[in-house]
Design a protein around this motif. Structure first.
Motif, PDB file in Angstrom:
ATOM      1  N   VAL A 145      -4.445   0.214   4.354  1.00  0.00           N
ATOM      2  CA  VAL A 145      -5.178   1.178   5.187  1.00  0.00           C
ATOM      3  C   VAL A 145      -5.904   2.193   4.305  1.00  0.00           C
ATOM      4  N   ALA A 146      -5.195   2.715   3.304  1.00  0.00           N
ATOM      5  CA  ALA A 146      -5.767   3.739   2.429  1.00  0.00           C
ATOM      6  C   ALA A 146      -7.009   3.235   1.703  1.00  0.00           C
ATOM      7  N   MET A 147      -7.008   1.977   1.303  1.00  0.00           N
ATOM      8  CA  MET A 147      -8.138   1.421   0.554  1.00  0.00           C
ATOM      9  C   MET A 147      -9.419   1.410   1.375  1.00  0.00           C
ATOM     10  N   VAL A 148      -9.274   1.416   2.694  1.00  0.00           N
ATOM     11  CA  VAL A 148     -10.446   1.467   3.578  1.00  0.00           C
ATOM     12  C   VAL A 148     -10.670   2.878   4.109  1.00  0.00           C
ATOM     13  N   ALA A 149      -9.591   3.512   4.560  1.00  0.00           N
ATOM     14  CA  ALA A 149      -9.721   4.794   5.268  1.00  0.00           C
ATOM     15  C   ALA A 149     -10.153   5.935   4.356  1.00  0.00           C
TER      16      ALA A 149
END
Length: 377
Positions: free
Chosen positions: A88-92
């Protein structure tokens, strides 16, 4: 064909018939909400159903893996959670760092109320064996303890929000958020460091993630990213439950103008509007529905007996639901809104929540047998 085989075949047909009818009902509801409330709202219900399918279908969650690590030093579930948050972090985080203003992260203040709330939440979630999402999923699957805790969870969330300003006035830092490439690097480094720490503490022979957990982590991350893109906000649980109770309170004549939280124009408008136009409410409903669909398809799901628990166990479940709701508002979210979405969108309060919530879980595991919810070890 023997009589037993005929009975089994009839049971399978009946179960499949109920499941198919339920699936058609959900599809019709998604379409109806999309047509009359707007496409985004229909999509949010679909996303919620997908999350419920993943969590119940792959037996994945938050409270259970923490319990497995504390009791058996089994790190699989926590490693899968960290993997999902990292995806999630890699996109968000890059999206939020774009500065368009259309997307917001899950931000929270780190203070006495937040840390204390997370600790108390950790205690209560292990007593009922369900966090925010876990209580919804367990209720959808017919778990009687979760069904007893869910209504008071909503009431507690409403009351915690009502009193939130008083608690935050005890002292808190402004939200600390890491952004951009450096923020993503910090988040991923902390996730890897946490994974290493968990692996060091793991029991021999447990240092791997089962395939179903990997699948759950990936699917959950995709659905959480979809939640962010469609709703413009991260996946959350607690606000929707409190909103339901707020609507109930106003329906019986309560005046919410005395609350700094519920009198805010954005929240007052949501109390007056339909829950079918609230993103968090829709995903919560979807979680329950998705879990119910999976449960219906399982043998014996339609005739589960009520568990034989002592009176103190039911009292503990109801009281723990109230505590879960209240404490999660003080902590700016539960395992989903604070830990999962907080860390996944770069908010450092998610890390403080993890530490305090995990410590509370260790205590909650020890208290659970005392309330008659399981045999004493």
């Amino acid at each position: 064909m023997t009589e037993a085989m005929i009975t089994a075949d009839t049971s399978i047909r009946a179960r499949n018939g109920v499941a198919n009818g339920f699936a058609l009902l959900l599809l019709a509801l998604i379409v109806a909400i999309g047509l009359f409330a707007g496409l985004r709202f229909g999509l949010m219900l679909a996303i919620g159903i997908g999350i419920g399918l993943v969590l119940e279908g792959l037996r994945f969650g938050f409270a259970g893996p923490w319990r497995a690590m504390i009791l058996h030093r089994d790190p699989a579930g926590i490693l899968a959670q960290l993997l999902s948050i990292g995806l999630v972090a890699m996109v968000a985080i890059p999206l939020l760092g774009g500065g368009s203003g259309e997307l917001v992260g899950a931000q929270g203040q780190i203070g006495w109320a937040m840390v204390g709330g997370a600790f108390v939440f950790g205690v209560a979630m292990q007593i009922v064996l369900g966090c925010g999402s876990g209580t919804l999923v367990n209720a959808g699957s017919g778990n009687a303890v979760a069904l007893a805790a869910l209504p008071t969870f909503a009431i507690g969330s409403f009351l915690g929000a009502y009193h939130l300003a008083w608690w935050t006035d005890l002292g808190a830092f402004p939200p600390i958020v890491v952004q951009g490439v450096s923020g993503l690097g910090i988040t991923l480094a902390l996730l890897v460091g946490t994974a290493v720490l968990v692996l060091v503490r793991a029991a021999p022979g447990t240092r791997r993630i089962p395939g179903r957990y990997v699948a759950a982590a990936i699917l959950l991350a995709l659905l959480a990213i979809a939640n962010l893109l469609v709703a413009g906000q991260p996946w959350g649980v607690v606000y929707g439950l409190g909103l339901w109770a707020a609507k109930g309170a106003t329906a019986v004549g309560a005046d919410l103008s005395g609350s700094a939280f519920w009198s805010l124009p954005v929240n007052a408008d949501k109390v007056r509007a339909s829950i079918l136009t609230d993103y968090t409410s829709l995903t919560n409903i979807g979680l329950i529905a998705g879990a119910a669909f999976v449960s219906i398809r399982r043998p014996g799901a339609l005739d589960q007996p009520l568990p034989r628990l002592p009176a103190r166990a039911w009292i503990a479940a109801i009281a723990s639901g109230l505590v879960l709701g209240y404490s999660s508002r003080l902590a700016f979210g539960c395992n989903v809104g604070a830990f999962y979405s907080g860390i996944g969108t770069g908010s450092m309060h998610g890390w403080a929540w993890l530490i305090a919530g995990f410590a509370g879980s260790a205590l909650g595991i020890r208290l659970r047998p005392r309330f008659g919810l399981e045999p004493r070890r």
